[in-house]
Design an enzyme around this catalytic site. Structure first.
Site, PDB file in Angstrom:
ATOM      1  N   ASP A 255      33.824  40.170  63.958  1.00 34.60           N
ATOM      2  CA  ASP A 255      34.100  39.186  65.077  1.00 34.60           C
ATOM      3  C   ASP A 255      35.316  39.034  65.339  1.00 34.60           C
ATOM      4  O   ASP A 255      35.907  39.010  66.395  1.00 34.60           O
ATOM      5  CB  ASP A 255      33.520  37.841  64.438  1.00 34.60           C
TER       6      ASP A 255
ATOM      7  N   ARG B 130      60.702  33.582  23.976  1.00 34.41           N
ATOM      8  CA  ARG B 130      59.653  32.951  24.894  1.00 34.41           C
ATOM      9  C   ARG B 130      58.844  32.052  24.023  1.00 34.41           C
ATOM     10  O   ARG B 130      58.134  32.570  23.173  1.00 34.41           O
ATOM     11  CB  ARG B 130      59.019  33.684  25.690  1.00 34.41           C
TER      12      ARG B 130
END
Length: 548
Positions: A516, A39
């Site tokens: 709510d 990598r």
């Protein structure tokens, strides 16, 4: 004259008990792991600020002249390929923002006649779409696309940037161009995106995708804690509940992913269980950082600068000797295992997210309770001579870093709670309030952050502050005939007064928002437990309370 063996001995005190260590191939370690996968980080820069990866303000970057040049990368790549590396993956930062990316790809493609078989890339997809056709033309064979949510609103929260549509467009284009291996990487975090795993798996129904769920791992800057980490077995249980007809797919010998497939689905899904079930025994990966250091393990602290060796005139033989020494120093498993000595899954999956402090008396970390510490203090907002309210004068206080966290709890009926947390149904398919008003936790998170920034407008005597950062996190707990949403708000600033009120306001408004959005199902929901759990900075010192 440069002597790599001497330098390595000084840095790492390398003493091998094996007399035949020099006979081992350069990329084979002391545990007979041969490394065929390299990598290479192309840059430290990134165009996102993902919450699990780095702070919102970013991280210090190396000067441009310290980053490997394309000729230096190709020199190292050639050296590794000649020693048996067959796959190279380009990473970052974000590799697509490197300006000479195509030149680099051209050079790597030229290594195919020397044994390189695959060139991959890991990208966040933001700047990928317009470059992808040319990358495929130059030999890109696999693409890992990072995507941690399929909710556009939540994407902006997690990445602190816009761009969800660009990522999806990159994914669609990659599939249409027929790239050989197309994977979607999702870092799973409890209370953040773990409820989306089934939705992600559904993406593989008609697409030739491999969805990979990655256990949340510790990195500098992400404030890792094991409460956010979701073990892969827990995720597999959620997916199995939604899709019982799941089969195990045969994994490659060096694969990091445990693969599964839903019967009839075109693609597959899997888990990278770096934390709870590491795959170090078959690791075949080496890493080169953007500034030219070689790392035998992602979590290892030991690094050696190949860049400095190259720029100092070292020969290929010197470089190879150093690389071989680093590989042979590789440990049997990665250091991140130390972060989770107690993380295990029960034999039968129980859908409880435990929060120990809820059932114990608070403990204050400064060796005395906050109440006893302040029992003799006067109310700072009351003028002692007139008894009238006043604003505290902070003019003579020092500017310091102030951080505070506050918590609140909202208890809901199971009918409402399960509409928030049901892992088997995406929000847009659920009936009731969650469908009518959207993603409850995402909206509550945004509301809490906005409230933190507006505290001085809501609380009359609070000083207006320039907030550096505000976070709102959630934990979910189902207990008997009810469910609890535990909300934690953390606020920081660089200022002359603390941010306890901002944290309390954020936690309170987030709870009110949940109420709510759920009141149509449960109008009797109860908000409780609003309190400061920790603070630091300022004259009054620091404290922390929890149940550990």
């Amino acid at each position: 004259m440069y002597r790599p063996t001497r330098i390595f001995t000084r840095r790492f005190n390398f003493r091998s008990p094996h007399r035949d260590v020099e006979r081992l191939p350069a990329l084979t370690d002391m545990f007979n792991r041969h490394h065929t996968y390299l990598r290479i980080s192309l840059t430290e820069r990134c165009n996102l600020r993902c919450t699990y990866c780095m702070p919102e303000e970013g991280v210090p970057l190396s000067p441009k002249e310290d980053i490997l040049t394309t000729p230096e990368i190709l020199k190292l790549a050639t050296l590794f390929v000649n020693q048996g590396v067959t796959k190279i993956r380009l990473t970052g930062g974000e590799p697509t923002i490197r300006p000479d990316l195509f030149e680099l790809m051209t050079g790597l493609s030229g290594l195919r006649n020397q044994g390189l078989k695959a060139i991959g890339m890991t990208s966040n997809g933001i700047a990928l779409k317009r470059k992808l056709p040319k990358l495929l033309e130059y030999g890109l064979t696999s693409l890992n696309l990072s995507l941690d949510t399929i909710n556009p609103f939540k994407f902006q929260i997690l990445t602190r940037r816009k761009g969800f549509e660009k990522v999806i467009e990159s994914l669609d284009l990659a599939e249409s161009l027929g790239i050989q291996q197309l994977k979607v990487n999702c870092v799973v975090m409890r209370g953040v995106n773990d409820m989306e795993v089934v939705d992600f798996v559904q993406l593989s129904e008609d697409r030739n995708l491999s969805i990979r769920f990655i256990e949340y791992m510790p990195f500098d800057g992400n404030r890792w804690n094991d409460k956010k980490m979701v073990p892969y077995k827990e995720l597999l249980a959620k997916i199995t509940a939604a899709y019982p007809n799941i089969s195990k797919v045969q994994d490659d010998p060096n694969d990091t992913t445990k693969h599964y497939r839903v019967a009839g689905f075109k693609g597959n899904f899997g888990f990278i269980s770096s934390m709870t079930d590491h795959f170090c025994g078959t690791c075949n990966r080496l890493r080169i950082t953007a500034d030219g250091n070689i790392k035998a393990c992602l979590f290892g602290a030991a690094e050696v600068s190949l860049r400095d060796m190259m720029r100092g005139g070292s020969s290929d033989e010197d470089l190879l000797a150093m690389i071989s020494a680093v590989v042979k120093k590789k440990k049997p498993k990665h250091a991140a295992q130390e972060f989770i000595p107690r993380l295990t899954m029960p034999s039968s999956f129980a859908p409880l997210i435990k929060t120990p402090f809820l059932n114990k008396a608070p403990i204050f970390r400064n060796n005395q309770s906050m109440r006893s510490q302040s029992s003799d203090a006067r109310l700072s907002h009351i003028d002692p001579s007139s008894g009238k309210a006043k604003m505290v004068d902070v003019g003579d206080k020092a500017v310091t870093k102030r951080v505070a966290s506050a918590q609140s709890i909202i208890t809901l009926s199971l009918a409402a709670f399960r509409q928030i947390r049901d892992p088997n149904k995406p929000y847009h398919l659920q009936d009731g309030v969650a469908n009518k008003k959207g993603d409850v936790l995402t909206v509550a998170q945004i509301a809490g952050i906005q409230a933190a920034k507006m505290t001085s407008s809501l609380i009359p005597l609070c000083h207006p502050l320039q907030i550096n950062k505000a976070d709102v996190d959630f934990e979910l707990r189902e207990t008997g005939d009810s469910g609890e949403v535990i909300i934690t708000a953390t606020v920081s600033c660089q200022g002359k007064t603390g941010v306890e009120m901002e944290a309390l306001t954020a936690a309170s408004v987030a709870a009110l928002t949940v109420f709510d959005m759920c009141k149509a199902v449960d109008p009797r929901a109860v908000i409780s437990g609003i309190h400061v759990i920790r603070k630091s900075g300022g004259r009054s010192g620091s404290f922390e309370q929890n149940g550990s």
